[in-house]
Design a protein around this motif. Structure first.
Motif, PDB file in Angstrom:
ATOM      1  N   LYS A  85      21.604  43.535  21.122  1.00  0.00           N
ATOM      2  CA  LYS A  85      22.049  42.156  21.359  1.00  0.00           C
ATOM      3  C   LYS A  85      21.764  41.731  22.798  1.00  0.00           C
ATOM      4  O   LYS A  85      21.341  40.602  23.042  1.00  0.00           O
ATOM      5  N   ILE A 140      18.021  41.200  23.170  1.00  0.00           N
ATOM      6  CA  ILE A 140      17.653  39.948  22.496  1.00  0.00           C
ATOM      7  C   ILE A 140      18.057  38.757  23.366  1.00  0.00           C
ATOM      8  O   ILE A 140      17.267  37.828  23.572  1.00  0.00           O
ATOM      9  N   GLY A 192      15.739  38.121  26.123  1.00  0.00           N
ATOM     10  CA  GLY A 192      14.377  37.755  25.745  1.00  0.00           C
ATOM     11  C   GLY A 192      13.399  38.912  25.740  1.00  0.00           C
ATOM     12  O   GLY A 192      12.190  38.700  25.764  1.00  0.00           O
ATOM     13  N   VAL A 204      13.622  41.656  23.375  1.00  0.00           N
ATOM     14  CA  VAL A 204      13.434  42.068  21.981  1.00  0.00           C
ATOM     15  C   VAL A 204      13.617  40.862  21.073  1.00  0.00           C
ATOM     16  O   VAL A 204      14.453  39.993  21.328  1.00  0.00           O
ATOM     17  N   GLN A 205      12.817  40.832  20.028  1.00  0.00           N
ATOM     18  CA  GLN A 205      12.934  39.784  19.023  1.00  0.00           C
ATOM     19  C   GLN A 205      13.480  40.397  17.737  1.00  0.00           C
ATOM     20  O   GLN A 205      13.049  41.481  17.329  1.00  0.00           O
ATOM     21  N   ARG A 206      14.422  39.711  17.125  1.00  0.00           N
ATOM     22  CA  ARG A 206      15.003  40.137  15.848  1.00  0.00           C
ATOM     23  C   ARG A 206      14.502  39.192  14.776  1.00  0.00           C
ATOM     24  O   ARG A 206      14.674  37.980  14.878  1.00  0.00           O
ATOM     25  N   ARG A 207      13.869  39.750  13.759  1.00  0.00           N
ATOM     26  CA  ARG A 207      13.366  38.943  12.641  1.00  0.00           C
ATOM     27  C   ARG A 207      14.135  39.304  11.383  1.00  0.00           C
ATOM     28  O   ARG A 207      14.170  40.464  10.982  1.00  0.00           O
ATOM     29  N   TYR A 217      12.859  44.632  14.339  1.00  0.00           N
ATOM     30  CA  TYR A 217      12.921  44.420  15.783  1.00  0.00           C
ATOM     31  C   TYR A 217      11.563  44.723  16.384  1.00  0.00           C
ATOM     32  O   TYR A 217      10.890  45.674  15.978  1.00  0.00           O
ATOM     33  N   CYS A 218      11.156  43.898  17.349  1.00  0.00           N
ATOM     34  CA  CYS A 218       9.906  44.126  18.073  1.00  0.00           C
ATOM     35  C   CYS A 218      10.061  43.556  19.487  1.00  0.00           C
ATOM     36  O   CYS A 218      10.992  42.806  19.762  1.00  0.00           O
ATOM     37  N   THR A 264       9.137  41.174  22.592  1.00  0.00           N
ATOM     38  CA  THR A 264       8.559  39.860  22.856  1.00  0.00           C
ATOM     39  C   THR A 264       7.444  40.036  23.894  1.00  0.00           C
ATOM     40  O   THR A 264       7.231  41.149  24.402  1.00  0.00           O
ATOM     41  N   ASP A 265       6.773  38.973  24.239  1.00  0.00           N
ATOM     42  CA  ASP A 265       5.772  39.047  25.313  1.00  0.00           C
ATOM     43  C   ASP A 265       6.435  39.487  26.615  1.00  0.00           C
ATOM     44  O   ASP A 265       5.884  40.300  27.362  1.00  0.00           O
ATOM     45  N   LYS A 266       7.616  38.964  26.881  1.00  0.00           N
ATOM     46  CA  LYS A 266       8.366  39.361  28.076  1.00  0.00           C
ATOM     47  C   LYS A 266       8.695  40.856  28.019  1.00  0.00           C
ATOM     48  O   LYS A 266       8.584  41.559  29.019  1.00  0.00           O
TER      49      LYS A 266
END
Length: 130
Positions: free
Chosen positions: A61, A64, A67, A69-72, A83-84, A86-88
Motif C-alpha cells: 500500500k 502504491i 507511485g 508499484v501499480q496494482r491491477r 502487482y508490477c 511503475t515507470d517511477k
C-alpha cells in the motif's frame, strides 16, 4: 492504512528517497518485481521469505501510494490482482543496484541466505577482499 500522528519532516531529497525505498521490505519488493515484472500477491509472498501478510499488505500500500508499484485488479471470478513496477518504480532499480554493488565491496554474504534476485545483481567488486 496506518497514519502517523506526526507529519514526516523530510527536508532533503536523500531523505525522500530513503523513505520511498528504504527499510527491510520495500527494496526487496522492488527487486522482486523488477526481476519477475508482474506477480500476484501469493507469488510475491512466496518470493519474500519470512514476511507476514500484514507487513506485505502494508508495504505494498505504501509503495502504491508513493507511485512505485501499480496494482491491477481484473473483473474475473475468482478475482485476480497483479502487482508490477511503475515507470517511477523501474527508475529506482539502477539506484538499488548501485547500492548493492557498493555494499558488496564491504559486506560478506552467507551464500546460503542470498535471495535469488540478489544472485543476479552485479555487486562483485574487483578490489574486495574475498
Amino acid at each position: 492504512m496506518y497514519k502517523p500522528k506526526l507529519e514526516k519532516d523530510i527536508r532533503c531529497p536523500l531523505e525522500y528517497g530513503l523513505d520511498i525505498f528504504g527499510g527491510k521490505w520495500k527494496s526487496r519488493i522492488i527487486c522482486v518485481l523488477a526481476e519477475k515484472e508482474v506477480l500476484r500477491y501469493s507469488s510475491l509472498r512466496k518470493e519474500l521469505t519470512n514476511i507476514t501478510d500484514a507487513v506485505l499488505a502494508t508495504t505494498l500500500k505504501e509503495l502504491i501510494a508513493d507511485g512505485i508499484v501499480q496494482r491491477r485488479q481484473f473483473d474475473e471470478i475468482p478475482p485476480r490482482v497483479e502487482y508490477c513496477l511503475t515507470d517511477k518504480g523501474r527508475s529506482v532499480v539502477p539506484i538499488l543496484q548501485s547500492i548493492c554493488r557498493w555494499s558488496g565491496a564491504y559486506h560478506r554474504e552467507n551464500s546460503d541466505y542470498i535471495l535469488s534476485q540478489c544472485q543476479k545483481c552485479d555487486y562483485k567488486c574487483e578490489n574486495s577482499s574475498d
